[in-house]
Write a protein that holds these residues in place. Structure first.
Motif, mmCIF file in Angstrom:
data_model
loop_
_atom_site.group_PDB
_atom_site.id
_atom_site.type_symbol
_atom_site.label_atom_id
_atom_site.label_comp_id
_atom_site.label_asym_id
_atom_site.label_seq_id
_atom_site.Cartn_x
_atom_site.Cartn_y
_atom_site.Cartn_z
ATOM 1 N N ALA A 150 0.839 -1.206 0.000
ATOM 2 C CA ALA A 150 0.000 0.000 0.000
ATOM 3 C C ALA A 150 0.872 1.254 0.000
ATOM 4 O O ALA A 150 1.827 1.354 0.773
ATOM 5 C CB ALA A 150 -0.909 -0.013 1.223
ATOM 6 N N GLY A 151 0.567 2.174 -0.895
ATOM 7 C CA GLY A 151 1.302 3.438 -0.949
ATOM 8 C C GLY A 151 2.591 3.361 -1.756
ATOM 9 O O GLY A 151 3.290 4.359 -1.922
ATOM 10 N N GLU A 152 2.916 2.161 -2.266
ATOM 11 C CA GLU A 152 4.159 1.983 -3.032
ATOM 12 C C GLU A 152 3.823 1.720 -4.504
ATOM 13 O O GLU A 152 2.686 1.403 -4.849
ATOM 14 C CB GLU A 152 4.916 0.756 -2.508
ATOM 15 N N THR A 153 4.836 1.842 -5.335
ATOM 16 C CA THR A 153 4.671 1.375 -6.709
ATOM 17 C C THR A 153 5.519 0.113 -6.855
ATOM 18 O O THR A 153 6.489 -0.077 -6.122
ATOM 19 C CB THR A 153 5.140 2.424 -7.737
ATOM 20 N N ILE A 154 5.126 -0.753 -7.757
ATOM 21 C CA ILE A 154 5.850 -2.020 -7.911
ATOM 22 C C ILE A 154 6.181 -2.300 -9.378
ATOM 23 O O ILE A 154 5.549 -1.764 -10.285
ATOM 24 C CB ILE A 154 5.038 -3.215 -7.341
ATOM 25 N N VAL A 155 7.179 -3.147 -9.566
ATOM 26 C CA VAL A 155 7.500 -3.646 -10.903
ATOM 27 C C VAL A 155 7.303 -5.158 -10.871
ATOM 28 O O VAL A 155 7.912 -5.858 -10.058
ATOM 29 C CB VAL A 155 8.966 -3.348 -11.310
ATOM 30 N N LEU A 156 6.427 -5.639 -11.734
ATOM 31 C CA LEU A 156 6.226 -7.084 -11.860
ATOM 32 C C LEU A 156 7.191 -7.589 -12.926
ATOM 33 O O LEU A 156 7.127 -7.151 -14.077
ATOM 34 C CB LEU A 156 4.785 -7.388 -12.281
ATOM 35 N N VAL A 157 8.085 -8.484 -12.541
ATOM 36 C CA VAL A 157 9.042 -9.039 -13.496
ATOM 37 C C VAL A 157 8.654 -10.493 -13.759
ATOM 38 O O VAL A 157 8.816 -11.364 -12.898
ATOM 39 C CB VAL A 157 10.493 -8.945 -12.971
ATOM 40 N N GLY A 158 8.124 -10.743 -14.927
ATOM 41 C CA GLY A 158 7.658 -12.083 -15.282
ATOM 42 C C GLY A 158 8.759 -12.897 -15.933
ATOM 43 O O GLY A 158 9.598 -12.369 -16.669
ATOM 44 N N VAL A 159 8.757 -14.193 -15.636
ATOM 45 C CA VAL A 159 9.721 -15.099 -16.252
ATOM 46 C C VAL A 159 9.053 -15.724 -17.476
ATOM 47 O O VAL A 159 8.059 -16.457 -17.356
ATOM 48 C CB VAL A 159 10.178 -16.193 -15.259
ATOM 49 N N LEU A 160 9.581 -15.393 -18.632
ATOM 50 C CA LEU A 160 9.018 -15.906 -19.892
ATOM 51 C C LEU A 160 9.329 -17.390 -20.047
ATOM 52 O O LEU A 160 10.375 -17.842 -19.606
ATOM 53 C CB LEU A 160 9.618 -15.153 -21.080
ATOM 54 N N LYS A 161 8.455 -18.149 -20.720
ATOM 55 C CA LYS A 161 7.142 -17.702 -21.150
ATOM 56 C C LYS A 161 6.065 -18.173 -20.186
ATOM 57 O O LYS A 161 4.924 -17.739 -20.244
ATOM 58 C CB LYS A 161 6.827 -18.298 -22.549
ATOM 59 N N GLY A 162 6.450 -19.099 -19.334
ATOM 60 C CA GLY A 162 5.471 -19.786 -18.481
ATOM 61 C C GLY A 162 4.638 -18.896 -17.593
ATOM 62 O O GLY A 162 3.488 -19.206 -17.295
ATOM 63 N N ALA A 163 5.227 -17.758 -17.130
ATOM 64 C CA ALA A 163 4.520 -16.912 -16.169
ATOM 65 C C ALA A 163 3.674 -15.826 -16.827
ATOM 66 O O ALA A 163 3.044 -15.033 -16.129
ATOM 67 C CB ALA A 163 5.516 -16.278 -15.207
ATOM 68 N N ALA A 164 3.635 -15.794 -18.149
ATOM 69 C CA ALA A 164 2.959 -14.688 -18.847
ATOM 70 C C ALA A 164 1.476 -14.592 -18.504
ATOM 71 O O ALA A 164 0.947 -13.501 -18.269
ATOM 72 C CB ALA A 164 3.153 -14.835 -20.356
ATOM 73 N N ILE A 165 0.804 -15.718 -18.448
ATOM 74 C CA ILE A 165 -0.648 -15.690 -18.191
ATOM 75 C C ILE A 165 -0.911 -15.388 -16.714
ATOM 76 O O ILE A 165 -1.783 -14.586 -16.382
ATOM 77 C CB ILE A 165 -1.301 -17.017 -18.640
ATOM 78 N N PHE A 166 -0.125 -15.994 -15.841
ATOM 79 C CA PHE A 166 -0.236 -15.705 -14.409
ATOM 80 C C PHE A 166 0.000 -14.216 -14.166
ATOM 81 O O PHE A 166 -0.781 -13.550 -13.475
ATOM 82 C CB PHE A 166 0.777 -16.568 -13.646
ATOM 83 N N LEU A 167 1.050 -13.657 -14.769
ATOM 84 C CA LEU A 167 1.339 -12.235 -14.566
ATOM 85 C C LEU A 167 0.184 -11.369 -15.049
ATOM 86 O O LEU A 167 -0.216 -10.416 -14.378
ATOM 87 C CB LEU A 167 2.641 -11.826 -15.262
#
Ligand code: IMP
Ligand code: MG
Length: 171
Positions: A29-46
């Motif tokens: 809460a109150g922060e910004t985040i960077v989502l770093v996905g591991v290709l390609k398997g995590a693409a849909i989850f991300l």
């Protein structure tokens, strides 16, 4: 590849991913985040997780060598694609499909920590705890699953089945 049996239905996945998104929303809460996905398997989850997070979030992707067409981990991880932006001073959530032996995530954690983020957390949709050889834990886990090879919802067997909406066990 003979038979596919549903292990986790699309409804179960959607409910759990929404819960993880809620938890992340509260924790950051109150922060910004960077989502770093591991290709390609995590693409849909991300892409599903990101839409259940109510924070300012940006995306980046990283790619490592996979098991190839085998079901077994070769024990070797190689970086194929690094992130595109500086991660210095940022809140990173590394988003992965499966935490299996832990080789991939312990390697990626090392690489990302070297970029001096403010914080680094790991979100793994699935966790095969019995197979762990490395000391790595996910901060956000969707489901603990038994030691079975799964496909669907982004995950593949020889690049096939990534587009299945349910997570299935390969018979
Ligand atoms: P680890 O390095 O052994 O933890 O392996 C993690 C990677 O192996 C994951 O990112 C997946 O790409 C892959 N993997 C492990 N188990 C499975 C599975 O059951 N189905 C599909 N891919 C898997
Ligand atoms: Mg993977």
């Amino acid at each position: 590849m003979s038979e596919l049996k549903v292990l986790l239905s699309r409804e179960q996945i959607a409910r759990r991913v929404a819960q993880l998104g809620e938890k992340i929303t509260i924790d950051f809460a109150g922060e910004t985040i960077v989502l770093v996905g591991v290709l390609k398997g995590a693409a849909i989850f991300l892409s599903d997780l990101a839409r259940s997070i109510r924070l300012d979030a940006t995306f980046d992707f990283i790619s490592v060598s996979s098991y190839g067409n085998k079901k077994l981990n070769s024990g070797e991880v190689k970086l194929l694609k690094d992130v595109d932006q500086s991660l210095e001073g940022k809140n990173i959530i590394l988003v992965e499909d499966i935490l299996d032996t832990g080789l991939t995530l312990s390697y990626l954690r090392r690489i990302l920590l070297a970029k001096h983020p403010k914080t680094l957390h790991i979100a793994a949709l699935l966790d095969k705890t019995p197979r762990r050889t490395e000391a790595v834990k996910a901060d956000y886990v969707g489901f603990e699953i038994p030691d079975e090879f799964v496909v669907g919802y982004g995950m593949d067997y020889a690049e096939q089945y990534r587009n299945l909406p349910d997570i299935c066990v390969v018979g």
